[in-house]
Design an enzyme around this catalytic site. Structure first.
Site, PDB file in Angstrom:
ATOM      1  N   LYS A 167      -4.151  -5.788  -7.974  1.00 26.33           N
ATOM      2  CA  LYS A 167      -3.589  -4.538  -8.522  1.00 26.33           C
ATOM      3  C   LYS A 167      -3.002  -4.796  -9.910  1.00 26.33           C
ATOM      4  O   LYS A 167      -3.200  -4.016 -10.839  1.00 26.33           O
ATOM      5  CB  LYS A 167      -2.509  -3.974  -7.581  1.00 26.33           C
ATOM      6  CG  LYS A 167      -3.082  -3.278  -6.352  1.00 26.33           C
ATOM      7  CD  LYS A 167      -2.019  -2.998  -5.287  1.00 26.33           C
ATOM      8  CE  LYS A 167      -2.678  -2.427  -4.024  1.00 26.33           C
ATOM      9  NZ  LYS A 167      -1.759  -2.344  -2.874  1.00 26.33           N
ATOM     10  N   GLN A 204       4.274  -2.759  -1.328  1.00 27.60           N
ATOM     11  CA  GLN A 204       3.142  -3.217  -0.524  1.00 27.60           C
ATOM     12  C   GLN A 204       3.516  -3.241   0.961  1.00 27.60           C
ATOM     13  O   GLN A 204       4.552  -3.778   1.345  1.00 27.60           O
ATOM     14  CB  GLN A 204       2.717  -4.619  -1.006  1.00 27.60           C
ATOM     15  CG  GLN A 204       1.471  -5.172  -0.348  1.00 27.60           C
ATOM     16  CD  GLN A 204       0.192  -4.416  -0.701  1.00 27.60           C
ATOM     17  OE1 GLN A 204       0.077  -3.825  -1.775  1.00 27.60           O
ATOM     18  NE2 GLN A 204      -0.765  -4.417   0.202  1.00 27.60           N
ATOM     19  N   ASP A 219       1.339   5.845  -4.140  1.00 25.84           N
ATOM     20  CA  ASP A 219       0.645   5.721  -2.859  1.00 25.84           C
ATOM     21  C   ASP A 219       0.492   7.074  -2.163  1.00 25.84           C
ATOM     22  O   ASP A 219      -0.320   7.214  -1.253  1.00 25.84           O
ATOM     23  CB  ASP A 219       1.462   4.823  -1.909  1.00 25.84           C
ATOM     24  CG  ASP A 219       0.973   3.391  -1.879  1.00 25.84           C
ATOM     25  OD1 ASP A 219      -0.244   3.174  -1.998  1.00 25.84           O
ATOM     26  OD2 ASP A 219       1.821   2.488  -1.726  1.00 25.84           O
TER      27      ASP A 219
HETATM   28  N1  GUN Z   1      -1.270  -2.248   2.360  1.00 26.91           N
HETATM   29  C1  GUN Z   1      -2.578  -2.060   2.637  1.00 26.91           C
HETATM   30  N2  GUN Z   1      -3.042  -0.980   1.979  1.00 26.91           N
HETATM   31  C2  GUN Z   1      -1.997  -0.468   1.279  1.00 26.91           C
HETATM   32  C3  GUN Z   1      -1.846   0.640   0.402  1.00 26.91           C
HETATM   33  O1  GUN Z   1      -2.776   1.408   0.141  1.00 26.91           O
HETATM   34  N3  GUN Z   1      -0.604   0.825  -0.124  1.00 26.91           N
HETATM   35  C4  GUN Z   1       0.435   0.008   0.165  1.00 26.91           C
HETATM   36  N4  GUN Z   1       1.603   0.272  -0.387  1.00 26.91           N
HETATM   37  N5  GUN Z   1       0.336  -1.035   0.978  1.00 26.91           N
HETATM   38  C5  GUN Z   1      -0.878  -1.271   1.528  1.00 26.91           C
END
Ligand code: GUN
Length: 300
Positions: free
Chosen positions: A54, A98, A121
């Protein structure tokens, strides 16, 4: 019949190029650099990989990327204090915590502490409510990516029968809301659904998001339907002589591709779109925060 393969890698590259263009305009015309903060608590190896990619993608799009790596035993109070600091930081337009978080931290409490305008998100309860009532919101990245691919393939989705298999808060439910927003007739199917094969056979659009390897076979698919496979499952491939493990979706690709009109592969389908949409959401959040025009084609 053999389905058209929807190339998520190629599509994501296009989205990322659009994001980069918009970032360049924000920087050159307005002196604003969009900023994304990613918070990781603990050292889960898969989460570390996600967070790294990311950060790299954010840099490549010309945006500011900030990573906060916190100890596994960080207290809720300290994590909330960091979120508060990021909420009040004018150089940060997107905040992503996350998941999963270590067990002692309340995920709902933490997610709902993020400023909804910075919730890239789309998990904050305000954004869930806004999406559910058809108002402008931040939309979860994976369903947004699926919607973009469906719109690109079909043009209009109006009147199509869509079946979403899976009812998670992250994919299934927001996906259903987005399809409803585009005037599909939507069914959310799940593990308790009666006669699931027959339900799926009625779909012009199938979105599979259950997390069960190759669960949807080709004979559940209506000829010519569009199949979006959100699953990423690592299976043992020893018997097939293909090395130790291989990645498969929730759809049995080999049989479904013979029947479908279009299908996303795993890997290389929905996966790359998720990060592209995170970047899209960050640039959208930045534009909104500054009262500027939103990037076209990058929002729901
Ligand atoms: N963990 C796995 N996928 C995601 C996501 O799309 N967003 C977040 N914040 N954590 C994750």
């Amino acid at each position: 019949m053999s389905a058209k393969i929807i190339d998520g890698k190629e599509f994501a590259a296009r989205v990322r190029a659009q994001v980069k263009d918009h970032v360049t305009r924000l920087v050159n015309d307005h002196g604003i650099t969009p900023g994304l903060a990613v918070v990781l608590v603990g050292e889960d190896p898969a989460s570390q990989v996600y967070v790294r990619s990311k950060g790299k993608a954010t840099h490549e799009a010309g945006m500011k990327s900030v990573e906060h790596k916190l100890d596994i035993d960080t207290s809720e109070k300290d994590l909330l204090a960091l979120i508060d600091q990021l909420n009040n930081d004018a150089t940060i337009h997107g905040i992503l915590v996350q998941l999963p978080l270590p067990k002692h931290l309340n995920e709902d409490l933490v997610i709902n502490a993020i400023d909804p305008a910075k919730d890239v998100d789309g998990f904050h309860i305000s954004n869930v409510g806004l999406l559910g009532t058809g108002q402008k919101s931040m939309v979860p990245c994976t369903p947004l990516g699926c919607l973009m691919m469906l719109r690109d393939h079909h043009g209009s989705l109006s009147g199509l029968n869509a079946v979403v298999v899976g009812r998670s808060n992250i994919v299934g439910k927001p996906m259903a809301q987005l399809l409803l927003g585009d005037s599909c007739t939507v069914t959310i199917a799940h593990s308790r659904t009666k006669d699931l094969p027959e339900v799926v056979r009625g779909a012009d659009i199938v979105v599979a998001a259950v997390g069960r390897a190759e669960m949807v076979p080709g004979d559940w698919i209506k000829p010519g339907a569009t199949v979006i496979d959100v699953g990423i499952n690592r299976i043992d491939a020893h018997e097939k002589g293909e090395g130790k493990t291989r990645l498969v979706g929730d759809v049995d690709f080999a049989s479904a591709a013979k029947v479908a009109g279009a299908i996303t592969p795993v890997p290389g389908g929905v996966g790359p779109m998720t990060i592209a949409c995170l970047l899209a959401n960050t640039v959208t959040a930045c534009s909104r925060a500054n009262g500027l025009e939103e990037p076209e084609g990058l929002t729901a």
